[in-house]
Each structure stands twice: as structure tokens, then as C-alpha cells.
Write an enzyme that holds these catalytic residues in place. Structure first.
Site: not given
Ligand code: OAD
Length: 255
Positions: A41, A130, A141, A161, A199, A221
Site C-alpha cells: 500500500f 483484516h 441472506c 437472492c 509492514t 522491513n
Molecule cells: P504497507 O504498504 O503500509 O507497508 C508495507 C511495508 O513493507 C512497506 O514499508 C515496504 O517498504 C515493505 N516491503 C514491501 N515489500 C517488501 C519486501 N519484499 N521486503 C521487505 N519489505 C518490504 O502495508 P501494511 O503495513 O500491511 O488495510 O498496511 C496495513 C494496512 O493498510 C493494510 O492491511 C491495508 C492498508 O490500508 C486495509 O485494507 C484495511
């Protein structure tokens, strides 16, 4: 010391922490699945939220409950095109975590990803904070529908439905399932080692869950995260690279 040396040293430390821990929990995000071909994201270049507008709206807005209620057609178009990648396969990180669980080195996976890839890799204790794209229910339904019904639909997918079929994912403005949250809180409370990986730790549900955690926190990360200040160990690198180096070390304890 070269970056490579510190990478190796950090991996040695992580190996020791895992072996010494009573309960290890993995808290993962979209970065766990990028190597399976799914976009995250917030990555600067390829993150979904860096597309300023998708179908005329900011992507974060499209993934909100309010937007779903007002424009389900646009939300489903975005969802099918950008989020639902049924061809994606688990990657090395998913399989390494499955192996760790089998060997008693991992108590649970809490994932913010709704892609079901940990379950497909064979992990058993997976908490989908999530939601999960494989759970689809008619809003009228309550009938369950196969994910293919949504993937192969055009416009707004409908039940026999006439009701809208809603994917079981958590949207902004919606609270995660209380039972799942309860299980996540229990896992975080009992673990002494928490590995947060792939994340940005920027969403509030992640913060709320991890704030009370007092044990050892490891962050893996390739970018900064919101909890770097609190971490006992930070490993920068790609997930596949880190988990293959970690797996190599852990496996040695079983030779
Ligand atoms: P983010 O996109 O915020 O963070 C993903 C992180 O992973 C980033 O800091 C990238 O630098 C890192 N990253 C990506 N690919 C990588 C790799 N191959 N190796 C190491 N690091 C890598 O995603 P989330 O933290 O998961 O929620 O986002 C949390 C929530 O925000 C999601 O679940 C979603 C979004 O809005 C909903 O849809 C409710």
C-alpha cells in the site's frame, strides 16, 4: 563494519532470539506478499496508495466502508483489478514461517493481509486481522460464495437472492472482527518475541495491538516503520533474502 557484516550479525541475533523464546508471534503486512506479485500500500514507488487517483478517487477512499456503501461498482472494479490476485502463490517467507510453526518455533501468525497465502503455504494458526478474500457473504441472506464468483463477476456481484456479495475484508471505517482481535490480543499478551515484518506499522489497529507489548520486538522491513524507535532489533532487507538466511540458520539446530 560493512552492511553485509551487520546483516549477517543481525541474522545471528535473530536466530538466537527465536531459539531462546518461549512464544514467538509473527505480525506481518503487505510486504510479505510483494514477492508473490501483490502490490503493497505505502511503498514509495509501487504502493497502491501512491496512485493519486484510481477510477477518479484516491485509492484509500475506495477501500473505505463509506465508499463501498455509496459506490460499490467502483470499489469492486478496484478490488478485482488491484487486490484480488488469485494466481499469486506463497513465496519463500510464507514457507519458512510454515516450517517454523511445524518445528515449534512459531506460535501464531497475525496477518494484515487478506490474501490467504499463509494458509495456502500450510500454516495452521493464522489470524486474519483484516479479513480474508476467500470468505464472501451475501449481505442480504448471509449465503457464502466462492471467491471465483466475485473474481469472475462484472459490476457488483450479486447472490441468487439479489443481495450484494461482500468480500470478507476489513475496510477503513470498519472495526476488525472482535473474535479475531481477541485472539490476536491473547497471542501478543503471551508471546515474549514478536517479529513484525513487511509492514509499515502505520495503521491504528497495528499500533493498538502492539503498543502494550513488553517483550522483544524485531522489525524486518526494507523501509522505516512507525515502531522503529521501540524495536530491539531492526533488519533492513527484502523478506525473501532475510527469511532464506534465517531458515538456513534455524535448520542447523535440527541437523
Ligand atoms: P504497507 O504498504 O503500509 O507497508 C508495507 C511495508 O513493507 C512497506 O514499508 C515496504 O517498504 C515493505 N516491503 C514491501 N515489500 C517488501 C519486501 N519484499 N521486503 C521487505 N519489505 C518490504 O502495508 P501494511 O503495513 O500491511 O488495510 O498496511 C496495513 C494496512 O493498510 C493494510 O492491511 C491495508 C492498508 O490500508 C486495509 O485494507 C484495511
Amino acid at each position: 563494519m560493512s552492511t553485509n557484516d551487520s546483516f549477517e550479525k543481525n541474522l545471528d541475533t535473530l536466530d538466537r532470539l527465536i531459539v531462546a523464546a518461549e512464544h514467538t508471534v509473527f505480525f506481518g503486512g503487505a510486504g510479505v506478499s510483494t514477492e508473490s506479485g501483490l502490490a503493497d500500500f505505502r511503498s514509495t514507488v509501487s504502493g497502491l496508495y501512491n496512485e493519486k487517483l484510481a477510477y477518479g478517487y484516491p485509492p484509500e477512499k475506495i477501500l473505505s466502508q463509506e465508499f463501498f456503501d455509496e459506490h460499490p461498482d467502483v470499489m469492486f472494479e478496484f478490488y478485482r483489478t488491484k487486490l484480488l490476485k488469485l494466481e499469486a502463490r506463497p513465496n519463500l517467507t510464507h514457507f519458512a514461517l510454515k516450517w517454523m510453526e511445524e518445528k515449534g518455533l512459531l506460535s501464531a501468525i497475525i496477518t494484515q493481509n487478506a490474501d490467504g497465502l499463509h494458509q495456502r503455504a500450510g500454516s495452521r494458526r493464522v489470524l486474519d486481522l483484516h479479513g480474508n478474500v476467500y470468505q464472501n457473504t451475501c449481505l442480504s441472506c448471509g449465503k457464502s460464495h466462492d471467491v471465483r464468483t466475485v473474481a469472475e463477476s462484472t459490476g457488483v456481484p450479486r447472490c441468487d437472492c439479489g443481495g450484494i456479495i461482500r468480500p470478507g475484508i476489513v475496510l477503513f471505517g470498519q472495526t476488525p472482527d472482535a473474535k479475531v482481535v481477541f485472539e490476536c490480543v491473547k497471542e501478543v499478551a503471551r508471546c515474549d518475541l514478536l517479529i513484525a515484518a513487511g509492514t509499515s506499522l502505520k495503521v491504528s489497529s497495528a499500533g493498538r495491538l502492539l503498543d502494550p507489548f513488553k517483550g522483544k520486538l524485531v522489525i524486518i522491513n526494507n523501509d522505516e516503520t512507525a515502531l522503529d524507535d521501540r524495536a530491539d532489533l531492526i533488519i533492513r532487507g527484502n523478506m525473501g533474502e532475510v527469511f532464506s538466511a534465517l531458515w538456513e540458520r534455524l535448520v542447523k539446530h535440527y541437523e
